[in-house]
Scaffold this active site. Structure first.
Site, PDB file in Angstrom:
ATOM      1  N   MET A  59      23.034 -41.102   6.821  1.00 31.61           N
ATOM      2  CA  MET A  59      21.877 -41.994   6.941  1.00 31.61           C
ATOM      3  C   MET A  59      21.008 -41.709   8.170  1.00 31.61           C
ATOM      4  O   MET A  59      20.516 -42.631   8.801  1.00 31.61           O
ATOM      5  CB  MET A  59      22.359 -43.456   6.956  1.00 31.61           C
ATOM      6  CG  MET A  59      23.137 -43.868   5.712  1.00 31.61           C
ATOM      7  SD  MET A  59      22.239 -43.601   4.179  1.00 31.61           S
ATOM      8  CE  MET A  59      21.073 -44.945   4.273  1.00 31.61           C
ATOM      9  N   ASN A 105      21.602 -32.300  -0.703  1.00 37.04           N
ATOM     10  CA  ASN A 105      21.660 -33.756  -0.567  1.00 37.04           C
ATOM     11  C   ASN A 105      21.824 -34.364  -1.952  1.00 37.04           C
ATOM     12  O   ASN A 105      21.369 -33.789  -2.942  1.00 37.04           O
ATOM     13  CB  ASN A 105      20.367 -34.279   0.057  1.00 37.04           C
ATOM     14  CG  ASN A 105      20.372 -35.783   0.231  1.00 37.04           C
ATOM     15  OD1 ASN A 105      21.369 -36.367   0.693  1.00 37.04           O
ATOM     16  ND2 ASN A 105      19.289 -36.445  -0.151  1.00 37.04           N
ATOM     17  N   ILE A 112      17.572 -39.438   9.373  1.00 38.07           N
ATOM     18  CA  ILE A 112      16.488 -38.543   8.949  1.00 38.07           C
ATOM     19  C   ILE A 112      16.581 -37.281   9.804  1.00 38.07           C
ATOM     20  O   ILE A 112      16.790 -37.356  11.020  1.00 38.07           O
ATOM     21  CB  ILE A 112      15.132 -39.251   9.117  1.00 38.07           C
ATOM     22  CG1 ILE A 112      15.033 -40.342   8.058  1.00 38.07           C
ATOM     23  CG2 ILE A 112      13.976 -38.266   8.995  1.00 38.07           C
ATOM     24  CD1 ILE A 112      13.856 -41.258   8.213  1.00 38.07           C
ATOM     25  N   GLU A 166      27.196 -39.310 -10.015  1.00 36.27           N
ATOM     26  CA  GLU A 166      27.065 -38.572  -8.748  1.00 36.27           C
ATOM     27  C   GLU A 166      28.324 -37.755  -8.494  1.00 36.27           C
ATOM     28  O   GLU A 166      28.269 -36.604  -8.075  1.00 36.27           O
ATOM     29  CB  GLU A 166      26.858 -39.536  -7.573  1.00 36.27           C
ATOM     30  CG  GLU A 166      25.553 -40.294  -7.604  1.00 36.27           C
ATOM     31  CD  GLU A 166      25.348 -41.139  -6.353  1.00 36.27           C
ATOM     32  OE1 GLU A 166      25.776 -40.738  -5.261  1.00 36.27           O
ATOM     33  OE2 GLU A 166      24.754 -42.224  -6.485  1.00 36.27           O
ATOM     34  N   GLY A 210      32.017 -42.559   1.824  1.00 34.58           N
ATOM     35  CA  GLY A 210      32.400 -41.182   1.503  1.00 34.58           C
ATOM     36  C   GLY A 210      32.992 -40.977   0.121  1.00 34.58           C
ATOM     37  O   GLY A 210      33.877 -40.141  -0.059  1.00 34.58           O
ATOM     38  N   SER A 211      32.482 -41.697  -0.888  1.00 36.99           N
ATOM     39  CA  SER A 211      33.045 -41.438  -2.221  1.00 36.99           C
ATOM     40  C   SER A 211      32.563 -40.090  -2.774  1.00 36.99           C
ATOM     41  O   SER A 211      33.312 -39.390  -3.458  1.00 36.99           O
ATOM     42  CB  SER A 211      32.723 -42.585  -3.184  1.00 36.99           C
ATOM     43  OG  SER A 211      31.381 -42.592  -3.557  1.00 36.99           O
ATOM     44  N   HIS A 226      20.913 -37.864  -4.088  1.00 33.84           N
ATOM     45  CA  HIS A 226      20.064 -39.051  -4.021  1.00 33.84           C
ATOM     46  C   HIS A 226      20.284 -39.878  -5.286  1.00 33.84           C
ATOM     47  O   HIS A 226      20.279 -39.331  -6.388  1.00 33.84           O
ATOM     48  CB  HIS A 226      18.594 -38.629  -3.914  1.00 33.84           C
ATOM     49  CG  HIS A 226      17.672 -39.801  -3.812  1.00 33.84           C
ATOM     50  ND1 HIS A 226      17.587 -40.573  -2.668  1.00 33.84           N
ATOM     51  CD2 HIS A 226      16.813 -40.346  -4.702  1.00 33.84           C
ATOM     52  CE1 HIS A 226      16.714 -41.543  -2.876  1.00 33.84           C
ATOM     53  NE2 HIS A 226      16.229 -41.431  -4.098  1.00 33.84           N
TER      54      HIS A 226
HETATM   55  C1  GRF Z   1      25.336 -42.447  -2.647  1.00 30.95           C
HETATM   56  O1  GRF Z   1      24.783 -43.345  -3.552  1.00 30.95           O
HETATM   57  C2  GRF Z   1      24.404 -41.282  -2.428  1.00 30.95           C
HETATM   58  O2  GRF Z   1      23.663 -40.948  -3.557  1.00 30.95           O
HETATM   59  C3  GRF Z   1      23.495 -41.798  -1.342  1.00 30.95           C
HETATM   60  O3  GRF Z   1      24.322 -42.555  -0.513  1.00 30.95           O
HETATM   61  C4  GRF Z   1      25.439 -43.040  -1.246  1.00 30.95           C
HETATM   62  C5  GRF Z   1      26.654 -42.579  -0.526  1.00 30.95           C
HETATM   63  O4  GRF Z   1      27.826 -43.096  -1.086  1.00 30.95           O
HETATM   64  N1  GRF Z   1      22.815 -40.708  -0.698  1.00 30.95           N
HETATM   65  P1  GRF Z   1      29.234 -42.477  -0.684  1.00 30.95           P
HETATM   66  O5  GRF Z   1      29.361 -42.621   0.824  1.00 30.95           O
HETATM   67  O6  GRF Z   1      29.263 -41.056  -1.112  1.00 30.95           O
HETATM   68  O7  GRF Z   1      30.239 -43.311  -1.404  1.00 30.95           O
END
Ligand code: GRF
Length: 222
Positions: free
Chosen positions: A93, A110, A95, A177, A14-15, A112
């Site tokens: 995670m 989302n 679908i 991100e 959950g970063s 990615h």
């Molecule tokens: C991130 O790299 C995001 O792009 C991908 O999953 C990862 C999740 O990381 N979809 P976090 O749980 O937000 O740290």
């Protein structure tokens, strides 16, 4: 201001969730994080969310076996109960079926870890290194039934360095991100993003810094 009630769906650390929670601490931010929902009871992000004073919920996909429809109906019920208006997938995670996606048209985002449409799916950093690309990055997009597709709201590029490892590259992308997800949610929650012909059109001026991540965005008038 009518801040949009937003749920973050997670499965892990959950970063990105934390970056969104931090951004929404500002009362002027147009979204409030009203719920963090996990499909895994042991997701580390759940505790971080609770510590930040955010409501949390668990819908454990394992309890539904192969019944994806029942799992998604349970998700939808929780989101409705919390009067959620926008959904952010952040390392979620599972679908999602076309039915669930159809409940959130242009209201589910989302993130990615690649410059879409390149490297859809898993192991993006390893595949980017193997492909020998010179730049890599991250994309925030609206969710459509096809995985890692959908109109692009924001992207951030990073260089791929000659001696990069998967971890070093992942860390460089992750830092970006954490900048573009709050920016993308801000744009959507403030009603500045409209989808036309499958592409996002963003209205209004933007901060100079944001322009880096928003190709084609109208520049701030001088
Ligand atoms: C991130 O790299 C995001 O792009 C991908 O999953 C990862 C999740 O990381 N979809 P976090 O749980 O937000 O740290």
């Amino acid at each position: 201001m009518n801040r949009k009630r937003t749920a973050i769906l997670i499965s892990g650390r959950g970063s990105n969730m934390t970056a969104l929670i931090e951004a929404a601490r500002d009362a002027r931010y147009p979204a409030e994080i009203a719920l963090v929902l996990s499909n895994r009871p042991d997701a580390a992000g759940l505790q971080r969310a609770a510590e930040a004073g955010i409501a949390t919920a668990i819908v454990d996909h394992k309890a539904y076996g192969k019944d994806r429809a029942a799992f998604e109906h349970a998700l939808q019920e929780v989101l409705t109960a919390h009067r959620i208006e926008l959904v952010c997938l952040a390392g979620f995670m599972r679908i999602l079926t076309a039915w669930f996606v159809a409940q959130w048209p242009e209201r589910m985002l989302n993130i990615h870890p690649a410059l879409l449409p390149a490297f859809k799916g898993l192991d993006t950093h390893r595949r980017a290194l193997e492909a020998g690309v010179r730049e890599h990055g991250a994309t925030v997009h609206f969710v459509v039934p096809e995985m890692d597709s959908g109109p692009i709201i924001a992207r951030a590029r990073v260089p791929v360095l000659p001696d990069d490892t998967e971890d070093a590259l992942a860390a460089r992308v992750l830092a970006m991100e954490h900048r573009i997800y709050p920016l993308a949610l801000k744009l959507v929650a403030s009603g500045r993003v409209r989808v036309s012909d499958g592409r996002c059109v963003i209205a209004g001026p933007c901060e100079d810094e944001d322009a880096l991540f928003l190709p084609g965005l109208i520049k701030k008038p001088r």
